[in-house]
Scaffold this motif. Structure first.
Motif, PDB file in Angstrom:
ATOM      1  N   VAL A 167       0.778  -1.139  -0.037  1.00  0.00           N
ATOM      2  CA  VAL A 167      -0.067   0.052   0.142  1.00  0.00           C
ATOM      3  C   VAL A 167       1.014   1.579  -0.034  1.00  0.00           C
ATOM      4  N   ARG A 168       0.620   2.042  -0.862  1.00  0.00           N
ATOM      5  CA  ARG A 168       1.582   3.488  -0.959  1.00  0.00           C
ATOM      6  C   ARG A 168       0.901   4.449   0.070  1.00  0.00           C
ATOM      7  N   PRO A 169       1.804   4.948   0.914  1.00  0.00           N
ATOM      8  CA  PRO A 169       1.179   6.096   1.902  1.00  0.00           C
ATOM      9  C   PRO A 169       0.778   7.215   1.289  1.00  0.00           C
ATOM     10  N   PRO A 170       0.123   7.854   1.994  1.00  0.00           N
ATOM     11  CA  PRO A 170      -0.799   9.335   1.351  1.00  0.00           C
ATOM     12  C   PRO A 170       0.436  10.154   0.771  1.00  0.00           C
ATOM     13  N   PHE A 171       0.357  10.715  -0.105  1.00  0.00           N
ATOM     14  CA  PHE A 171       1.225  11.390  -0.749  1.00  0.00           C
ATOM     15  C   PHE A 171       0.791  13.029  -0.648  1.00  0.00           C
ATOM     16  N   ALA A 172       1.363  13.772   0.139  1.00  0.00           N
ATOM     17  CA  ALA A 172       1.265  15.147   0.547  1.00  0.00           C
ATOM     18  C   ALA A 172      -0.138  15.148   0.968  1.00  0.00           C
ATOM     19  N   GLY A 173      -0.764  14.247   1.964  1.00  0.00           N
ATOM     20  CA  GLY A 173      -1.982  14.049   2.557  1.00  0.00           C
ATOM     21  C   GLY A 173      -2.956  13.469   1.567  1.00  0.00           C
ATOM     22  N   VAL A 174      -2.518  13.292   0.353  1.00  0.00           N
ATOM     23  CA  VAL A 174      -3.755  12.689  -0.585  1.00  0.00           C
ATOM     24  C   VAL A 174      -3.377  11.047  -0.639  1.00  0.00           C
ATOM     25  N   ALA A 175      -4.654  10.373  -0.481  1.00  0.00           N
ATOM     26  CA  ALA A 175      -4.655   8.799  -0.578  1.00  0.00           C
ATOM     27  C   ALA A 175      -4.453   8.483  -1.891  1.00  0.00           C
ATOM     28  N   MET A 176      -3.403   7.235  -1.701  1.00  0.00           N
ATOM     29  CA  MET A 176      -2.938   6.782  -3.023  1.00  0.00           C
ATOM     30  C   MET A 176      -3.639   5.397  -3.204  1.00  0.00           C
ATOM     31  N   ASP A 177      -4.605   4.914  -2.533  1.00  0.00           N
ATOM     32  CA  ASP A 177      -5.410   3.843  -2.841  1.00  0.00           C
ATOM     33  C   ASP A 177      -6.487   3.953  -3.829  1.00  0.00           C
ATOM     34  N   ARG A 178      -6.516   5.248  -4.504  1.00  0.00           N
ATOM     35  CA  ARG A 178      -7.673   5.590  -5.574  1.00  0.00           C
ATOM     36  C   ARG A 178      -6.829   6.600  -6.303  1.00  0.00           C
ATOM     37  N   PRO A 179      -7.499   6.830  -7.778  1.00  0.00           N
ATOM     38  CA  PRO A 179      -6.919   7.742  -8.530  1.00  0.00           C
ATOM     39  C   PRO A 179      -7.023   9.191  -8.140  1.00  0.00           C
ATOM     40  N   SER A 180      -6.336  10.164  -8.346  1.00  0.00           N
ATOM     41  CA  SER A 180      -6.609  11.596  -8.131  1.00  0.00           C
ATOM     42  C   SER A 180      -6.263  12.596  -9.298  1.00  0.00           C
ATOM     43  N   VAL A 181      -6.376  13.705  -9.243  1.00  0.00           N
ATOM     44  CA  VAL A 181      -6.248  14.326 -10.584  1.00  0.00           C
ATOM     45  C   VAL A 181      -5.547  15.754 -10.133  1.00  0.00           C
ATOM     46  N   MET A 182      -4.416  15.905 -10.923  1.00  0.00           N
ATOM     47  CA  MET A 182      -3.782  17.371 -10.614  1.00  0.00           C
ATOM     48  C   MET A 182      -3.956  18.173 -11.798  1.00  0.00           C
ATOM     49  N   GLY A 183      -4.369  19.339 -11.477  1.00  0.00           N
ATOM     50  CA  GLY A 183      -4.710  20.455 -12.458  1.00  0.00           C
ATOM     51  C   GLY A 183      -3.338  21.120 -12.879  1.00  0.00           C
TER      52      GLY A 183
END
Length: 355
Positions: A63-79
């Protein structure tokens, strides 16, 4: 740092109830493509999970730990907010700082987990601004967005800009040269305590598209990123603060870019989150019908979905709301599929127990 044996999870999906979870996310895999590189040649074969050493398998499954407080067990978007007069993708639409701030805030309100602010165009053939120009472009935008509660990533190759942005409240350092362009970048990044994104770029923006060549594009870039991850570890930046980006479009041909997307799961072997930044890139138009950058949203979404199917955790895009809509549907359909497979597996188990 080079490896002789590389592993790429094959066809990760939710529909593999007994597979190994890929990077702690929603996808699982039950086999891998093993590549052995020696004497200038690469031999590949499929292998089962029981052929993979436990420590290597753990790199993919942990499991990847949160990156800058963002959970890494689901996709996220960077604008993306380019505070530049000459970006390939938006033609300087956000060179006006008020526009850059407003658009960055809109991306955040639309659901972006990060807003990436950059003051240097890295389009092919471009020359960098002076240090003072870059600072003047980005620091007021970073400060204004942070004041509005936005999680800001600073997109820069310069240690001074990293330090000033960190002081202004930036939460992530995103370096297209993987902290190698500025001799002080590793030290500044380590001292900042911020997570870092390490991207691969072949050469410099001015020259990177002049006949780029690799022996094996995915394996060569894997080796490069592995060496930069190790440089971070040696500088005191723990793996929990590192994300890697294979650098779609940065010194790659169309075929290179397609191979990197297709083989993206390979990079989970580095043990940290993977970022995919393909938004509006020229290879989309070249594969399609030559569309201009602002007309490449459908192609961008197609590549994003391919990245989701390979476990990429962060997707760096220009069109945040549209990408989040695509991600939501990908997640919803996947959840239904996973529920059906769990039910079918349970039915089979019950049937075998009663046999």
């Amino acid at each position: 740092m080079s490896e002789e044996v590389y592993l790429q999870p094959l066809t990760p999906a939710r529909e593999i109830p007994n597979g190994v979870r890929l990077a702690g996310g929603p996808l699982r895999f039950a086999s891998a493509l093993l590549a052995h590189r020696a004497a200038g040649s690469v031999q590949r074969r499929a292998c089962a999970l029981d052929e993979i050493p436990p420590d290597r398998l753990a790199r993919f499954s942990a499991v990847r730990p949160p990156f800058a407080g963002v959970a890494m067990d689901r996709p996220s978007v960077m604008g993306i907010v380019n505070v530049t007069p000459d970006s390939f993708s938006d033609g300087g639409d956000r060179f006006d700082q008020a526009r850059a701030i407003a658009d960055g805030l809109a991306m955040w309100k639309a659901g972006a987990a990060f807003v990436d602010v950059g003051g240097e165009s890295t389009r092919p053939g471009s020359d960098p601004p002076t240090l003072d120009e870059e600072l003047a472009r980005v620091i007021p935008v970073v400060r204004a967005l942070v004041d509005q509660g936005v999680r800001v990533s600073i997109d820069t190759r310069r240690a001074k800009v990293m330090a000033e942005a960190a002081a202004a409240g930036a939460a992530v350092i995103n370096d297209t040269s993987a902290l190698s362009s500025d001799p002080h970048a590793l030290r500044v990044a380590a001292e900042s305590g911020l997570p870092v994104i390490l991207m691969h770029m072949l050469g410099q923006p001015r020259t990177m598209q002049q006949a780029p060549h690799y022996d094996d594009v995915a394996l060569d870039i894997y080796d490069y990123l592995a060496s930069r991850v190790q440089a971070c570890l040696d500088a005191g930046i723990p793996l929990s603060r590192v994300c890697v980006d294979p650098g779609i479009g940065f010194g790659k041909t169309v075929q290179h870019n397609l191979e990197l997307v297709a083989r993206l799961a390979l990079f989970h072997g580095l043990g940290c989150p993977v970022l995919l930044g393909a938004s509006r890139k020229s290879f989309i138009g070249k594969v399609s019908r030559g569309e201009a950058p602002k007309e490449r949203l459908p192609g961008t979404l197609a590549v994003t979905l391919a990245g989701l199917d390979r476990g990429a955790q962060i997707h760096r895009v220009h069109d945040v709301a549209e990408t989040l809509q695509a991600v939501a549907l990908w997640q919803a359909v996947g959840a239904v599929t996973a529920n059906h497979d769990t039910l079918e597996s349970q039915i089979l188990t019950d049937s075998e127990a009663g046999a």
